[in-house]
Enzyme design. Structure first.
Site, PDB file in Angstrom:
ATOM      1  CB  CYS A  55       4.428  -7.840   8.197  1.00 53.17           C
ATOM      2  SG  CYS A  55       5.816  -6.612   7.052  1.00 53.17           S
ATOM      3  CD  GLU A  87      -2.651  -8.335   7.134  1.00 54.13           C
ATOM      4  OE1 GLU A  87      -2.264  -7.329   7.117  1.00 54.13           O
ATOM      5  OE2 GLU A  87      -2.286  -9.837   6.887  1.00 54.13           O
ATOM      6  CG  HIS A  94       1.163  -7.771   5.413  1.00 54.61           C
ATOM      7  ND1 HIS A  94       0.266  -7.299   6.532  1.00 54.61           N
ATOM      8  CD2 HIS A  94       2.666  -7.645   5.088  1.00 54.61           C
ATOM      9  CE1 HIS A  94       1.761  -6.653   6.874  1.00 54.61           C
ATOM     10  NE2 HIS A  94       3.187  -6.448   6.365  1.00 54.61           N
TER      11      HIS A  94
END
Length: 534
Positions: free
Chosen positions: A379, A507, A505
């Site tokens: 990001c 994750e 993102h």
């Protein structure tokens, strides 16, 4: 009829309710049950989106664009599900809804009060989230005795009356300190927290005692005696080297069977073999790599908890432990030479907002690019990688993001067009799932082994397409694009062992037995670098 497992906390905050809740969910899922989880947060913010990471930790983003408490990340990882923004209920969102209804005249002239109007709104939201599931976990944030906690305890008490004993379970999680001088567990704080809970009309059906080390039988008997909870319903979650061991510990003590029988649900044998294999791989690695974590909130590791867990998931799949080296970007600004002494096998430049520490983050990007250190930017980390490339490869002096320097002569990163007319901060970023097209023949394509992926987003700024032809000509590769609109999603460099950055993102979608490709790729490259340097 909904089946609710309501988890409260006592003695102190951050006692581990979120991990206990997620672990219970994992156990019930392993029995073949369809389980949902809800986090209740008593703060008056409508959501977590405008909160400082130093106060709140990571803002977790749901698939439908909710900015929520980080515990929803624990739930998703442990349960292997995707939760909605409706799974995070805050005081702010509840009161806002009640006030809006009053303004619309929906209460028909009634005097609007905490009971029944606020508690009815809380109950409605919990029951809506529970609809269609075998069991729903409801974690009430905060600590029993907090004044802002009370409407939620009252709503929970009413739910017990309305749904019945066989459809509701109260589990109280509380700390049992170990007195160093005598090596004795002290149960009095837990006793007081249960007494406080009773004062609000709630008697726990089970207790999960959190402790530094396993409790002895005498301590468990004492807890049972003074809380009126049978000793067979007192469970112990003690400190371990990995939170992923907690479901195994609680299941070994019979918590899954207790809940299934208490809620009159099928008590099938738990299928936790895959989970045990993951824990074994995680805690018994064959290799170690050093991963630099460059960011501006590194004093509070919870600010990046999903990235930390995603690296652990990827590490377990490779039997490799990522040794995280936390790098404060402001320290790098003062002493850039410090990076030479860290002996890193990989570098991650982390998400963030605002100008503070960004020059240090840009220096971390430059260091990884020049020294061929495997690199991942996420990001804000991708945006700064573009800034670094523009400055040091293209030679665009003063290149920057307009977020950091509105007067930059080269705005290589700028505000997304749909953000230009936004005049409110909360819930207005580009949020949630977006489909990404991956370019064939790229590093990203080799990692995903697909031309499409769906990833979660949380940003306002993006790569300025006007500068893209010059950057591509100089060697920058755009390997991922939004499918609905032309926006840069992934960049990489070809003349580098592993240099990749994402606007999204990754994750947030990582799972213990399903690591995201970008993290696996980073650690594979790091392991290769580590082995070659021996």
């Amino acid at each position: 009829m909904p089946k609710l497992i309501i988890i409260t906390g006592g003695v102190m905050s951050s006692v581990g309710k979120g991990i206990v809740t997620a672990s219970i969910g994992r156990i019930l899922r392993s029995k073949g049950l369809n389980v949902n989880a809800v986090k209740v947060d008593p703060y008056l913010n409508v959501d977590a989106g405008t909160m400082n990471p130093y106060q709140h930790g990571e803002v977790f983003v749901t698939f439908d664009g909710g900015e929520t408490d980080l515990d929803l990340g624990h739930y998703e990882r442990f349960l292997d599900v995707e939760l909605s923004k409706r799974n995070n209920i805050t005081s702010g969102s509840v009161y806002l809804s009640v006030i809006e209804k009053e303004r619309r005249g929906e209460y028909l002239g009634q005097t609007v009060q905490l009971i029944p109007h606020v508690t009815d709104e809380i109950k409605k939201r919990i029951l809506e989230a529970a609809d269609g599931y075998d069991a729903t976990l409801v974690e009430i944030g905060g600590t029993v005795g907090d004044y802002e906690h009370l409407p939620f305890l009252e709503a929970a008490r009413q739910l017990r009356l309305e749904l019945g004993f066989e459809n509701t379970v109260f589990i109280h999680v509380a700390w049992v300190p170990l007195l160093p001088a005598t090596e004795e567990f002290k149960t009095k704080p837990l006793q007081h927290s249960v007494a406080e809970l009773r004062r609000y009309g709630v008697q726990p059906d089970a207790i999960v005692a959190r402790s530094q080390r396993p409790l002895d039988a005498g301590t468990i008997k004492k807890i049972s005696l003074y809380t009126s909870v049978p000793h067979t319903s007192v469970f112990n979650s003690y400190d371990v080297d990995s939170v992923y061991k907690v479901p195994l510990i609680l299941e070994q003590q019979g918590l899954g069977t207790f809940l299934a029988r208490r809620l009159e649900l099928p008590d099938k044998p738990s299928q936790l073999e895959d989970w045990r294999n993951f824990v074994d791989a995680l805690t018994n690695p064959l290799n170690t790599v050093r991963v630099g974590m460059c960011g501006k909130y590194v004093e509070l590791k919870d600010s990046y908890i999903s990235i930390v867990e995603a690296l652990r998931h990827a590490g377990a799949s490779l039997r490799t432990r990522p040794e995280l080296v936390w790098i404060n970007s402001e320290d790098v600004e003062r002493r850039p030479e410090m990076l030479d002494k860290l002996e890193l096998d990989a570098m991650v430049v982390l998400p963030g907002f605002g100008r503070r520490g960004t020059e240090g983050m840009i220096e971390c990007v430059r260091y990884a690019r020049v020294n061929k250190v495997p690199f991942l930017g996420i990001c804000f980390g991708m945006q700064l990688a573009v800034v670094e490339f523009a400055r040091n490869v293209l030679g665009l002096r003063g290149a920057n993001s307009t977020e950091l320097d509105p007067e930059t002569p080269h705005p290589v990163v700028h505000l997304a067009p749909e953000q230009l007319d936004v005049d409110k901060m909360g819930g207005t970023m580009i949020l949630g799932n977006r489909e990404v097209e991956i370019v064939r023949g790229s590093l990203a394509h080799s990692l995903y082994n697909s031309e499409r992926t769906v990833e979660r987003h949380r940003h306002r700024y993006e790569v300025n397409l006007e500068y893209l032809p010059k950057m591509v000509e100089a060697g920058l590769v755009v390997s991922g694009w939004r499918t609905d609109i032309r926006r840069v999603e992934i960049i990489e460099l070809r003349d580098h062992p592993f240099f990749l950055a994402t606007q999204f993102h990754p994750e947030f979608k990582s799972r213990p037995n399903k690591p995201r490709p970008v993290f696996s790729g980073l650690l594979s490259a790091a392991l290769k670098r580590s082995q070659e340097s021996r």
